[in-house]
Structures are given as C-alpha cells and as structure tokens.
Scaffold this active site. Structure first.
Site, PDB file in Angstrom:
ATOM      1  N   HIS A  29       3.967 -10.361  -6.669  1.00 29.38           N
ATOM      2  CA  HIS A  29       2.837  -9.571  -7.172  1.00 29.38           C
ATOM      3  C   HIS A  29       3.111  -8.092  -6.924  1.00 29.38           C
ATOM      4  O   HIS A  29       3.408  -7.704  -5.806  1.00 29.38           O
ATOM      5  CB  HIS A  29       1.548 -10.019  -6.462  1.00 29.38           C
ATOM      6  N   HIS A  67     -11.558 -12.832 -11.542  1.00 30.42           N
ATOM      7  CA  HIS A  67     -11.585 -11.663 -12.424  1.00 30.42           C
ATOM      8  C   HIS A  67     -12.225 -11.987 -13.769  1.00 30.42           C
ATOM      9  O   HIS A  67     -13.009 -11.196 -14.301  1.00 30.42           O
ATOM     10  CB  HIS A  67     -10.160 -11.142 -12.669  1.00 30.42           C
ATOM     11  N   HIS A 124      -0.857  -6.002 -12.668  1.00 31.51           N
ATOM     12  CA  HIS A 124      -2.153  -5.550 -13.169  1.00 31.51           C
ATOM     13  C   HIS A 124      -1.840  -4.425 -14.143  1.00 31.51           C
ATOM     14  O   HIS A 124      -0.899  -3.680 -13.952  1.00 31.51           O
ATOM     15  CB  HIS A 124      -3.005  -5.001 -12.033  1.00 31.51           C
ATOM     16  N   GLU A 140      -5.989 -16.561  -3.592  1.00 30.54           N
ATOM     17  CA  GLU A 140      -6.034 -15.250  -2.925  1.00 30.54           C
ATOM     18  C   GLU A 140      -7.424 -15.117  -2.308  1.00 30.54           C
ATOM     19  O   GLU A 140      -8.124 -14.132  -2.521  1.00 30.54           O
ATOM     20  CB  GLU A 140      -5.819 -14.139  -3.958  1.00 30.54           C
ATOM     21  N   ASP A 153     -14.203  -6.851  -8.368  1.00 26.48           N
ATOM     22  CA  ASP A 153     -13.068  -7.670  -7.975  1.00 26.48           C
ATOM     23  C   ASP A 153     -13.209  -8.054  -6.499  1.00 26.48           C
ATOM     24  O   ASP A 153     -12.564  -7.476  -5.633  1.00 26.48           O
ATOM     25  CB  ASP A 153     -11.769  -6.879  -8.216  1.00 26.48           C
ATOM     26  N   HIS A 174      -4.565 -17.763 -10.874  1.00 22.51           N
ATOM     27  CA  HIS A 174      -5.066 -17.306  -9.574  1.00 22.51           C
ATOM     28  C   HIS A 174      -6.414 -17.960  -9.371  1.00 22.51           C
ATOM     29  O   HIS A 174      -7.361 -17.699 -10.109  1.00 22.51           O
ATOM     30  CB  HIS A 174      -5.214 -15.780  -9.553  1.00 22.51           C
ATOM     31  N   HIS A 184     -13.180 -11.502  -4.184  1.00 24.57           N
ATOM     32  CA  HIS A 184     -12.930 -12.938  -4.174  1.00 24.57           C
ATOM     33  C   HIS A 184     -13.793 -13.638  -3.129  1.00 24.57           C
ATOM     34  O   HIS A 184     -14.103 -13.059  -2.087  1.00 24.57           O
ATOM     35  CB  HIS A 184     -11.460 -13.234  -3.850  1.00 24.57           C
ATOM     36  N   ASP A 216      -6.698 -15.012 -13.636  1.00 25.65           N
ATOM     37  CA  ASP A 216      -7.425 -15.016 -12.363  1.00 25.65           C
ATOM     38  C   ASP A 216      -8.870 -15.446 -12.630  1.00 25.65           C
ATOM     39  O   ASP A 216      -9.587 -14.801 -13.395  1.00 25.65           O
ATOM     40  CB  ASP A 216      -7.374 -13.612 -11.737  1.00 25.65           C
ATOM     41  N   ARG A 226       0.796  -1.224   0.000  1.00 25.78           N
ATOM     42  CA  ARG A 226       0.000   0.000   0.000  1.00 25.78           C
ATOM     43  C   ARG A 226       0.826   1.270   0.000  1.00 25.78           C
ATOM     44  O   ARG A 226       0.306   2.370   0.156  1.00 25.78           O
ATOM     45  CB  ARG A 226      -0.955   0.005   1.198  1.00 25.78           C
ATOM     46  N   GLU A 264      -1.824  -9.855 -15.570  1.00 21.37           N
ATOM     47  CA  GLU A 264      -3.033 -10.470 -15.001  1.00 21.37           C
ATOM     48  C   GLU A 264      -4.293  -9.835 -15.583  1.00 21.37           C
ATOM     49  O   GLU A 264      -4.390  -8.615 -15.699  1.00 21.37           O
ATOM     50  CB  GLU A 264      -3.020 -10.314 -13.469  1.00 21.37           C
ATOM     51  N   TYR A 284      -0.122  -2.290  -5.000  1.00 17.64           N
ATOM     52  CA  TYR A 284      -1.379  -1.781  -5.549  1.00 17.64           C
ATOM     53  C   TYR A 284      -1.292  -0.403  -6.215  1.00 17.64           C
ATOM     54  O   TYR A 284      -2.092  -0.091  -7.085  1.00 17.64           O
ATOM     55  CB  TYR A 284      -2.432  -1.691  -4.433  1.00 17.64           C
TER      56      TYR A 284
HETATM   57 ZN    ZN Z   1      -3.447  -9.550  -8.984  1.00 16.49          ZN
HETATM   58 MN    MN Z   2      -8.591  -9.599  -7.368  1.00 15.69          MN
HETATM   59 MN    MN Z   3      -5.374 -12.233  -8.740  1.00 13.67          MN
END
Ligand code: ZN
Ligand code: MN
Ligand code: MN
Length: 276
Positions: free
Chosen positions: A67, A178, A107, A253, A221, A208, A223, A175, A37, A142, A70
């Site tokens: 990964h 997604h 991403h 995830e 998005d 994913h 999960h 994913d 973050r 992704e 963000y």
């Molecule tokens: Zn991701």
């Molecule tokens: Mn996601």
């Molecule tokens: Mn993912």
C-alpha cells in the site's frame, strides 16, 4: 475460502511482517513499502529481501499487497508534489518487484479544489507513465471515502480513469468502508451487486474489508471493526453472498478497538461469515 489477512507492520525488517502475519493466521497480507508518514526511504538490505522471499514461500502468505504511503498525491495541482508523488510510486514499484509482491494499492489523492476533471487527468497521466516501471506489478486503484476534493470516491469516476489507462497493469481495490462512506449501501445485496458490476469483478484485485464508523454517505474515512460499524455483521453477510466477492483476497484494516477479539479472532469471525 478466499485468502484473508491484515495490514501488517513492517517495524524492524520487511521480512518480520511475514512472521507477524503467520502468527495471527493470515493467508495474505498488506504492508507499506517504507515509512508511511515520510518521503524518505531506507534502501532494503539484500539479506532482508532474501528473507522476505523465502518466508513468503514457506508460510504461503499470498498475495502480498503493498500500500502506497500517505503523503504522495497523484492528483495534486502542485507540480513539485506531483513529481515527488510519481517518484514515490516508482520507488514503491521497484520495492514490490524486489520483494516479489505483485500488487501496489494506490489512493488517487485530492485535486485540492482545482476540479475533478483536472484531477482525473493528472492521475491517469501518472498511472500511464508507470507502465515502464511496473515490472511484474499490477497497480490497484482504491476507491475513496467521499472526502472533499478526493478523486475516485465515485465508482464511475474510477472506471473513467481506468478507461484512460493504456496498459493492462491496472485494476481496483474495493474498500467496503470507503464505498459506504461515499454513499453506496454495500450491506444491501442489490447495491453490492451493482458496485461489483460497475467495477467489473475481473478488475478487482483486492477487497479491503472494513466496517464504517460513521453513517452512510458520511464522507469520513473512519474504519470500525467488522460488525461494530454501520455496515454491520448482516451487511457483510449480504456482501459476501454476491457473486464473485468470495473469490477475492481480502485485507482488513480495522482498528481492533470495539471488538473483544484480537486479530486472530477477527480472522476467525470473518472466515465463519464467509462459510455461512
Ligand atoms: Zn488504502
Ligand atoms: Mn481508509
Ligand atoms: Mn483501504
């Protein structure tokens, strides 16, 4: 049986992620390269890097997927954010190489209303620039969940960007949540087959494995635990039956809130579904 693991916390030092992964029975894992973050990164200690490499080998947790945090946005029309995002990616690649991690998952970000084509252009240019920083690392793009202004929610768009990349340190991370949120009913065998064919099975470096909290095409998005979302247990069984899927390393995830199982139990369930 494919390699299966979780996204694992790097709280403490990086090598402790491997202890956590082994503890729950992961045979591969995913981590962030630094605080997800924030933009700031703390330099890795030499002892930390050595411990990471030693434990990865000893525990046989492989591959390690890294990964991206963000905040970076490779499709941003704001020059400052775009430059900062590329710098963050270079740093993430550097850390992957130090740790011996072979894949960086990214991403593609948001074009913020400036148009999909302009977004694709910026992403492809950024990924092309990464060639000289990649070292041993392959960048996996992704697919996104269909959020407004997102780049890479449509699979043909991902393929289009792939075709504009002029080096081979590139592939995809698929994913399941997604792709379902973006409108592809991955729990249906024919759709799943088409998804895999569109991306090309040889270009997929990671799956994913997440169920979807919201219905098909929601664009959200969010999960869910495997079997507790709209893809559902039988949807995953269908997905697993498609040629090539079982050969890919899988990372969960999932939130571990709906399921009565812990992470270890979830891995056991997925292994059972894969064996069926
Ligand atoms: Zn991701
Ligand atoms: Mn996601
Ligand atoms: Mn993912």
């Amino acid at each position: 049986m494919p390699r299966i693991g979780y996204h694992i916390s790097i709280a403490g030092t990086m090598d402790t992620a491997l202890d956590r992964a082994r503890e729950i029975g992961c045979t591969c894992m995913q981590i962030f390269p630094s605080n997800p973050r924030g933009w700031a990164v703390k330099e890795l200690e030499k002892t930390e890097i050595e411990a990471f490499r030693r434990k990865q080998k000893a525990y046989d947790v492989s591959p390690v997927f890294v990964h991206m945090p963000y905040l970076p946005n490779l499709a941003s029309p704001k020059p400052e954010v775009y430059e900062k995002s590329k710098t963050a990616m270079i740093e993430a690649l550097r850390r992957c190489n130090m740790l011996g991690a072979r894949y960086l998952i990214v991403h593609l970000g948001s074009h913020l209303g400036t148009g999909a084509e302009a977004g694709r252009e910026r992403v492809a240019a950024a990924v092309n620039e990464m060639e000289r920083h990649a070292g041993e690392v392959t960048i996996l793009m992704e697919n996104e969940a269909g959020q407004r202004n997102s780049v890479g929610s449509r699979l043909d768009e991902l393929v289009e960007i792939y075709d504009r990349v002029d080096h081979d340190r590139i592939g995809f991370c698929l994913d399941t949540c997604h792709v379902f949120a973006a409108g592809y009913d991955i729990g249906k065998r024919e759709v799943a087959r088409e998804v895999i064919e569109t991306l090309d099975v040889d270009r997929i470096g990671c799956i994913h494995l997440n169920d979807a909290k919201h219905p098909l095409g929601s664009g959200l998005d969010r999960h869910a635990d495997i079997g507790f979302g709209h893809i559902g247990r039988s949807g995953f069984e269908n997905f697993f039956s498609v040629d090539g899927v079982r050969g890919k390393p899988m990372i969960m995830e999932t939130p571990l809130v709906e399921t009565p199982r812990d992470a270890k139990g979830e891995l056991g369930l997925v292994r059972k579904l894969l064996e069926a």
